[in-house]
Design an enzyme around this catalytic site. Structure first.
Site, PDB file in Angstrom:
ATOM      1  N   HIS A   1       0.845  -1.202   0.000  1.00 45.70           N
ATOM      2  CA  HIS A   1       0.000   0.000   0.000  1.00 45.70           C
ATOM      3  C   HIS A   1       0.879   1.251   0.000  1.00 45.70           C
ATOM      4  O   HIS A   1       0.678   2.181  -0.793  1.00 45.70           O
ATOM      5  CB  HIS A   1      -0.906  -0.036   1.237  1.00 45.70           C
ATOM      6  N   GLU A   2       1.880   1.285   0.892  1.00 47.41           N
ATOM      7  CA  GLU A   2       2.778   2.440   0.969  1.00 47.41           C
ATOM      8  C   GLU A   2       3.677   2.525  -0.265  1.00 47.41           C
ATOM      9  O   GLU A   2       4.017   3.613  -0.720  1.00 47.41           O
ATOM     10  CB  GLU A   2       3.624   2.366   2.232  1.00 47.41           C
TER      11      GLU A   2
END
Length: 401
Positions: A70-71
């Protein structure tokens, strides 16, 4: 938002350093315990505890990998939009792609922020497809259950992050919209921060309500996450305001005056006793006949054996000034401190080959706050790095303290 308790590096993905904050470990243990003792026994009863522990550990590790991806989605989108991401850190309740600076346009922030939830939705779809394939191939029930659980977790992660409260992704998207409408990044950040505080307060209230009904685990989680969101929103706003203040303040406004210089012929022993032990600096200019020949720092003198320090001149361990990170008096504190984080504990300020000052990163925040209390600078003077039309927004220059 900054890491909480310090971190260490575990590797590099796609050119981005990956770090783990020490706060991640107790939460990882709590997540594994919750999965192993509550979630999987309830979803798949009548299995031995060892099976639940294996399922909980696998699910937790894959979920944290999902958070990392996600990051990474944020970081890759940021790279495409010209935003420099220094590193990605996993920490309590999630992760952060730490950017060197804010996006320059509302569209940049919108796109790089939306990349995170979109990545989580894609992962939810992949895990759901894997679950369907596992069912079709008659895989074991624990494998099917873990895959379905991960699909649900990634979907919840995407939805949770879209709540319009800063510093959640939804809050940043809301900020980008307000920024585009008003042209004022500071106002947009403050509005989004209020949303984060309200959402965190609502979670705390929900947690206390659940605790009053005897729902200890869910109540504790909700209250803890709410407390974290409230504090993260306040911390993010303070960090944003401070960084934007420092973008407007030149190095000359907060640097120490011309530091003492060490004569090239002085012994390392005398340099240690007269300068490094008595002064606050960790690096000093070295001069010969009034001219700058380089820089000597605490690491260089410490590497000279104790029995040789009395007979070794400082010039023997001096590095050329060009090899040492330096600052210019008219550049912003943000740019100077970025070089300090990249490997220097202090910076010499040089103009036209002459040392005119020293910048100690440990003292910068204190001096900036003092300038703020004296009314010399204010966050309200700070505009977005660029307006919605892409043109720079002019702000009054900071006065010298």
């Amino acid at each position: 938002m900054l890491p909480l308790f310090g971190s260490f590096r575990i590797g590099r993905w796609f050119g981005f350093p990956i770090r783990i904050d020490y706060s991640w470990f107790p939460v990882a243990a709590l997540v594994i315990w919750t999965f192993s003792t509550r979630e999987f026994p309830r979803a798949l009863p009548f299995y031995p505890s060892s099976a639940y522990l294996a399922m909980g550990t696998a699910a937790a590790l894959l979920f944290f990998l999902s958070v990392l991806l996600h990051e990474l989605g944020h970081a890759l989108a940021g790279r495409m939009r010209g935003v420099t991401v220094e590193h990605i850190t996993l920490f309590i309740f999630g992760g952060i792609a730490q950017a060197r600076d804010e996006p320059r346009r509302p569209l940049d922030e919108f796109l790089l922020t939306a990349a995170g939830p979109l990545t989580s939705l894609a992962l939810a779809g992949l895990f759901h497809a894997a679950r369907l394939a596992a069912e079709a191939w008659y895989a074991s029930p624990p494998v099917i259950t873990v895959l379905g659980f991960l699909a649900l977790l990634n979907f919840v992660l995407a939805v949770f992050n879209m709540i319009p409260g800063f510093p959640l992704d939804g809050g940043r998207i809301f900020r980008s919209i307000v920024w585009a409408v008003t042209g004022d990044l500071l106002r947009a950040t403050r509005w989004a921060t209020r949303g984060g505080r309200l959402f965190g307060a609502a979670l705390i209230a929900l947690g206390l309500f659940n605790l009053s009904r005897g729902q200890f685990i869910s109540g504790l989680w909700a209250a803890f996450i709410g407390w974290f969101v409230v504090n993260a929103a306040a911390s993010s706003l303070r960090h944003f305001e401070l960084r934007h203040l420092m973008r407007q303040i030149p190095v000359a406004a907060v640097m120490s005056p011309r530091p003492c210089a060490i004569e090239a012929g002085l012994s390392v022993e005398r340099a240690i006793s007269d300068f490094f032990l008595r002064g606050r600096q960790e690096a000093y200019p070295v001069e010969r006949d009034g001219g700058l020949i380089g820089v000597v720092d605490v690491r260089a003198v410490s590497e000279v054996p104790a029995n040789l320090r009395a007979g070794t001149p400082v010039s023997a361990v001096t590095r050329p000034a060009e090899e040492f990170p330096v600052a210019q008096p008219d550049e912003s504190l943000v740019d100077a401190l970025f070089r300090a984080r990249a490997g220097a504990s202090s910076l010499l300020v040089i103009r036209d080959g002459f040392v005119v000052g020293a910048l100690d990163p440990r003292e910068v925040v204190t001096r900036v706050r003092r300038m703020q209390r004296l009314g010399l600078v204010s966050p309200d003077q700070v505009a977005a790095p660029e307006g919605p039309d892409g043109e720079g927004v002019r702000t009054p220059p900071a006065k010298s303290a």
